[in-house]
Every structure is written in C-alpha cells, then in structure tokens.
Design a protein around this motif. Structure first.
Motif, mmCIF file in Angstrom:
data_model
loop_
_atom_site.group_PDB
_atom_site.id
_atom_site.type_symbol
_atom_site.label_atom_id
_atom_site.label_comp_id
_atom_site.label_asym_id
_atom_site.label_seq_id
_atom_site.Cartn_x
_atom_site.Cartn_y
_atom_site.Cartn_z
ATOM 1 N N UNK A 99 53.256 9.272 24.544
ATOM 2 C CA UNK A 99 53.693 9.323 25.945
ATOM 3 C C UNK A 99 54.311 10.666 26.313
ATOM 4 N N UNK A 100 54.990 11.298 25.365
ATOM 5 C CA UNK A 100 55.654 12.573 25.666
ATOM 6 C C UNK A 100 54.849 13.780 25.188
ATOM 7 N N UNK A 101 53.672 13.526 24.623
ATOM 8 C CA UNK A 101 52.848 14.628 24.150
ATOM 9 C C UNK A 101 53.316 15.226 22.849
ATOM 10 N N UNK A 102 54.001 14.441 22.022
ATOM 11 C CA UNK A 102 54.501 14.943 20.740
ATOM 12 C C UNK A 102 53.346 15.208 19.783
ATOM 13 N N UNK A 103 53.512 16.214 18.954
ATOM 14 C CA UNK A 103 52.485 16.557 17.975
ATOM 15 C C UNK A 103 52.619 15.745 16.695
#
Length: 283
Positions: A99-103
């Motif tokens: 959801x937050x675009x974490x890698x």
C-alpha cells in the motif's frame, strides 16, 4: 550521489502520520531512504493504514521505503499462538508494504526457543513459504535479518542463511537485510583486515547474487562475538568508521540502501550518523 551509490537513511518515527511525520524527520536528518513500523513493534495489533498517508509515501519514489516487522515475530516459536500471530503480523506488514510502495519488509530470523532447530526450520518451511507465495509481483520482498547469536537463534552468521533459503526454496521474493551490529556480535570480525570483504563474499556465496537488498548500518557497543545486540552511533562503537567505508565500496553492495538504527531520539545524532556515512560513501 551517483546512480550506483547507496542511498543513506534511517528508521524514522511516524508521529503525526506515517508519511507526514516520517518524511519530515527524514528531511531534518538528511535521509535519502527510510524504514518505518506500520504496527506497534512490541505488540500484536494490526492497525489499518490511512489512504492519504499511504499515497504520500507512494508518491515519493525518490525515497526508497522499507518496513520493519514487529519484534515479537518468531517463525521458530514452539507456541502455536505465537506462530499464528507471527504469520498474521508479517502478512499485515506485507500488505501494508504494498500500500505504501515499500520495497521490502524486514523480519528477524527468530529463535527455536525450547524446541529443536529442525523442528523450528520445519515450521519455517510450512508457514513462511505459503506467505511468500501470497506476495504479488509488485509487492515488497521479505527480507530475512540474521541476529546476534543469543538465545537459541536460528540464524546469526551469514552462512546460517543457507538453510533458510533451502527451506524456502530460494523463492524469488526472498531477500536479506544485513545488520552490521548483528554480524559483528555474531562473530564476523568486520574490523579485521579484509573482514568486511570476507563477510560479504560469504553472504553472497551463501544466498546468491542479487539477494542482499538492505543494510542496517549500526555500530556496536560490544565486542566481536559478544552475542549482544546493542547498537551504537557510527564510529563511536567497537566497529569504528573504516569497516563502514569498506562495506559501502564493496561491489556487491553498490546501490543497496543503508538504514541506521542508532541511538538518539533528537535529530542531531541521527543527522551526524547519516553525514558520516555519506562522507565515507563519497570519499
């Protein structure tokens, strides 16, 4: 910073909002990448995200984002309740990460506690492999973080990652977070001549190229092989500055983000640590 240089950042507090507070603190200390908690690190609650905050993080593609799973997670626990909560918690972190675009989502490799190593590793295969299968192609990687060697830990030395990767069938969404304090405390003498190269080479030989995804850059309050996980500010501990320079310039680490988890709540000590690492990187 060149395109092949490692971004330097920190685990950031999120008071005021995951993005609002985290990015504000990152700007104050000069962080180029951040790590956050998306749940209480010492609890089992699984809070929902706030779409507006999530979007702010996704929009900042220039700031790589990572999540650290709560500390209570233990895939090797003999307690069925702890194991079930651990799986649910990491699943929550992975969903929130997308959801937050974490890698990546960092998770400690855990302890067998009172059961045998083989029994604990069987649990890893049975419960973590299906979790990896749930991650969509655009979801974050699951990053295994070896520990300092205390309390019947399943993985401390980088070579201990081998059985994890075997049990998890070298899944493409599986990666590694290398913590300098943990490695040093587990017995990898990063201060010895060639110590960093030897350790990183052993890591790559164990898990393969491209699996090292993140570095936790922490000095150590305690001596090598102490099995104590006590972080110190960069250059102020038993590791010192030089090994961090060696690590930043190892070819296998090129471009991989560095996150500090060093002492100090006010911006000053974290800003100093980031400045030190940037100086060592750019020298």
């Amino acid at each position: 910073m060149t395109s092949s240089s490692s971004p330097i950042g920190a685990h950031v507090p999120v008071a005021g909002g995951l993005a609002t507070g985290g990015l504000k603190y990152a700007a104050e200390i000069g962080a180029e990448t951040i790590q956050v908690f998306v749940a209480n690190p010492r609890g089992w609650a699984l809070p929902e995200g706030k779409p507006a905050e999530d979007e702010k993080l996704r929009a900042r593609a220039d700031v790589p984002v990572y999540i650290h799973a709560p500390y209570l997670v233990n895939f090797g626990s003999p307690s069925e309740e702890t194991l079930a909560k651990s799986i649910a918690t990491v699943r929550h972190s992975l969903v929130r990460g997308r959801a937050i675009g974490a890698r990546g989502v960092v998770v400690h490799t855990g302890s067998a506690v009172t059961q045998t190593y083989d029994a604990a590793m069987t649990q890893v295969h049975e419960h973590v492999l299906p979790l990896l299968e749930e991650i969509p192609e655009d979801g974050p990687d699951l990053l295994l973080e070896p520990m300092s060697g205390q309390n019947n830990m399943l993985c401390a030395k980088v070579q201990d990652l081998g059985p994890f990767f075997e049990r998890l069938e070298h899944h493409p969404k599986l990666g590694v977070c290398f913590d300098t304090c943990h490695a040093f405390s587990a017995g990898h003498d990063l201060t010895a001549p060639g110590g960093v190269k030897e350790t990183v080479d052993a890591l790559i030989a164990t898990v393969g190229e491209g699996r090292l995804k993140l570095v936790h850059a922490n000095d150590s309050k305690d001596a090598c092989a102490s099995a104590k996980d006590r972080h110190e500010n960069i250059g102020a501990g038993q590791i010192g500055e030089r090994p961090f320079a060696d690590l930043l310039h190892h070819p296998a680490v090129a471009g991989i983000p560095f996150i500090i988890e060093t002492p100090g709540r006010a911006p000053e000590p974290h800003a100093k640590d980031i400045t030190t690492l940037k100086r060592l990187r750019d020298a």
